[in-house]
Design a protein around this motif. Structure first.
Motif, PDB file in Angstrom:
ATOM      1  N   PHE A  75       0.817  -1.213   0.000  1.00 38.97           N
ATOM      2  CA  PHE A  75       0.000   0.000   0.000  1.00 38.97           C
ATOM      3  C   PHE A  75       0.849   1.261   0.000  1.00 38.97           C
ATOM      4  O   PHE A  75       0.444   2.278  -0.574  1.00 38.97           O
ATOM      5  CB  PHE A  75      -0.985  -0.008   1.159  1.00 38.97           C
ATOM      6  CG  PHE A  75      -2.125  -0.959   0.932  1.00 38.97           C
ATOM      7  CD1 PHE A  75      -2.985  -0.794  -0.143  1.00 38.97           C
ATOM      8  CD2 PHE A  75      -2.323  -2.041   1.762  1.00 38.97           C
ATOM      9  CE1 PHE A  75      -4.024  -1.674  -0.377  1.00 38.97           C
ATOM     10  CE2 PHE A  75      -3.363  -2.926   1.545  1.00 38.97           C
ATOM     11  CZ  PHE A  75      -4.221  -2.743   0.470  1.00 38.97           C
ATOM     12  N   ALA A  76       2.021   1.225   0.594  1.00 37.07           N
ATOM     13  CA  ALA A  76       2.916   2.379   0.548  1.00 37.07           C
ATOM     14  C   ALA A  76       3.392   2.634  -0.881  1.00 37.07           C
ATOM     15  O   ALA A  76       3.457   3.786  -1.322  1.00 37.07           O
ATOM     16  CB  ALA A  76       4.105   2.174   1.484  1.00 37.07           C
ATOM     17  N   ALA A  79       0.405   4.030  -2.845  1.00 38.98           N
ATOM     18  CA  ALA A  79       0.140   5.417  -2.452  1.00 38.98           C
ATOM     19  C   ALA A  79       1.213   6.358  -2.986  1.00 38.98           C
ATOM     20  O   ALA A  79       0.900   7.471  -3.434  1.00 38.98           O
ATOM     21  CB  ALA A  79       0.055   5.521  -0.933  1.00 38.98           C
ATOM     22  N   SER A  80       2.456   5.928  -2.967  1.00 36.99           N
ATOM     23  CA  SER A  80       3.520   6.801  -3.471  1.00 36.99           C
ATOM     24  C   SER A  80       3.401   7.009  -4.975  1.00 36.99           C
ATOM     25  O   SER A  80       3.645   8.106  -5.478  1.00 36.99           O
ATOM     26  CB  SER A  80       4.897   6.236  -3.105  1.00 36.99           C
ATOM     27  OG  SER A  80       5.136   5.027  -3.781  1.00 36.99           O
ATOM     28  N   PHE A  82       0.581   6.930  -6.648  1.00 35.74           N
ATOM     29  CA  PHE A  82      -0.569   7.815  -6.794  1.00 35.74           C
ATOM     30  C   PHE A  82      -0.178   9.266  -6.524  1.00 35.74           C
ATOM     31  O   PHE A  82      -0.537  10.168  -7.289  1.00 35.74           O
ATOM     32  CB  PHE A  82      -1.680   7.376  -5.837  1.00 35.74           C
ATOM     33  CG  PHE A  82      -2.864   8.298  -5.839  1.00 35.74           C
ATOM     34  CD1 PHE A  82      -3.762   8.288  -6.899  1.00 35.74           C
ATOM     35  CD2 PHE A  82      -3.079   9.174  -4.803  1.00 35.74           C
ATOM     36  CE1 PHE A  82      -4.854   9.137  -6.905  1.00 35.74           C
ATOM     37  CE2 PHE A  82      -4.158  10.029  -4.798  1.00 35.74           C
ATOM     38  CZ  PHE A  82      -5.057  10.008  -5.859  1.00 35.74           C
ATOM     39  N   LEU A  83       0.544   9.501  -5.453  1.00 37.13           N
ATOM     40  CA  LEU A  83       0.965  10.862  -5.124  1.00 37.13           C
ATOM     41  C   LEU A  83       1.940  11.427  -6.154  1.00 37.13           C
ATOM     42  O   LEU A  83       1.891  12.611  -6.496  1.00 37.13           O
ATOM     43  CB  LEU A  83       1.577  10.909  -3.729  1.00 37.13           C
ATOM     44  CG  LEU A  83       0.608  10.664  -2.580  1.00 37.13           C
ATOM     45  CD1 LEU A  83       1.349  10.567  -1.257  1.00 37.13           C
ATOM     46  CD2 LEU A  83      -0.458  11.744  -2.535  1.00 37.13           C
TER      47      LEU A  83
END
Length: 92
Positions: A75-76, A79-80, A82-83
Motif C-alpha cells: 500500500f505504501a 500510495a507513493s 498515486f501521489l
C-alpha cells in the motif's frame, strides 16, 4: 524520462510485496487445524490476527508479521505512485 526506468522497479516492488503477502497467507492456512482453514483465511483477510493466533497458536506469529509488513509495503508503494502521478499532473 526517469519515470520510464523507475516504473518497472516500482511495479516489481508492489508485485513482490503482494506475492509475499499471499505466500504468508498460504503458510498460515497450512498451519490451521483441519476444519479451520477457511476460517483462518478469512480471519487473516479481515486482519483479525488475535483469532488466528487463538486457533493456530504461536507458530502463526512470524507469518502474521510478514503478512502485515508485506501489505504495508504494497500500500505504501501504491500510495507513493498515486501521489507522484498527482504531483506530475498538478505541475504540468
Amino acid at each position: 524520462m526517469l519515470v520510464a526506468y523507475a516504473m518497472p522497479l516500482i511495479l516489481a516492488s508492489a508485485i513482490g510485496a503482494w506475492l509475499v503477502a499471499v505466500w504468508s497467507a498460504i503458510s498460515v492456512v497450512r498451519l490451521a487445524p483441519p476444519g479451520q482453514k477457511v476460517r483462518a483465511y478469512f480471519n487473516l483477510g479481515w486482519w483479525q490476527f488475535a483469532k488466528v493466533r487463538a486457533s493456530i497458536g504461536p507458530a502463526a506469529e512470524p507469518h502474521i508479521i510478514r503478512f502485515r509488513r508485506a501489505f504495508y509495503v504494497f500500500f505504501a508503494v501504491i500510495a507513493s505512485v498515486f501521489l507522484a502521478v498527482a504531483g506530475l499532473l498538478a505541475f504540468s
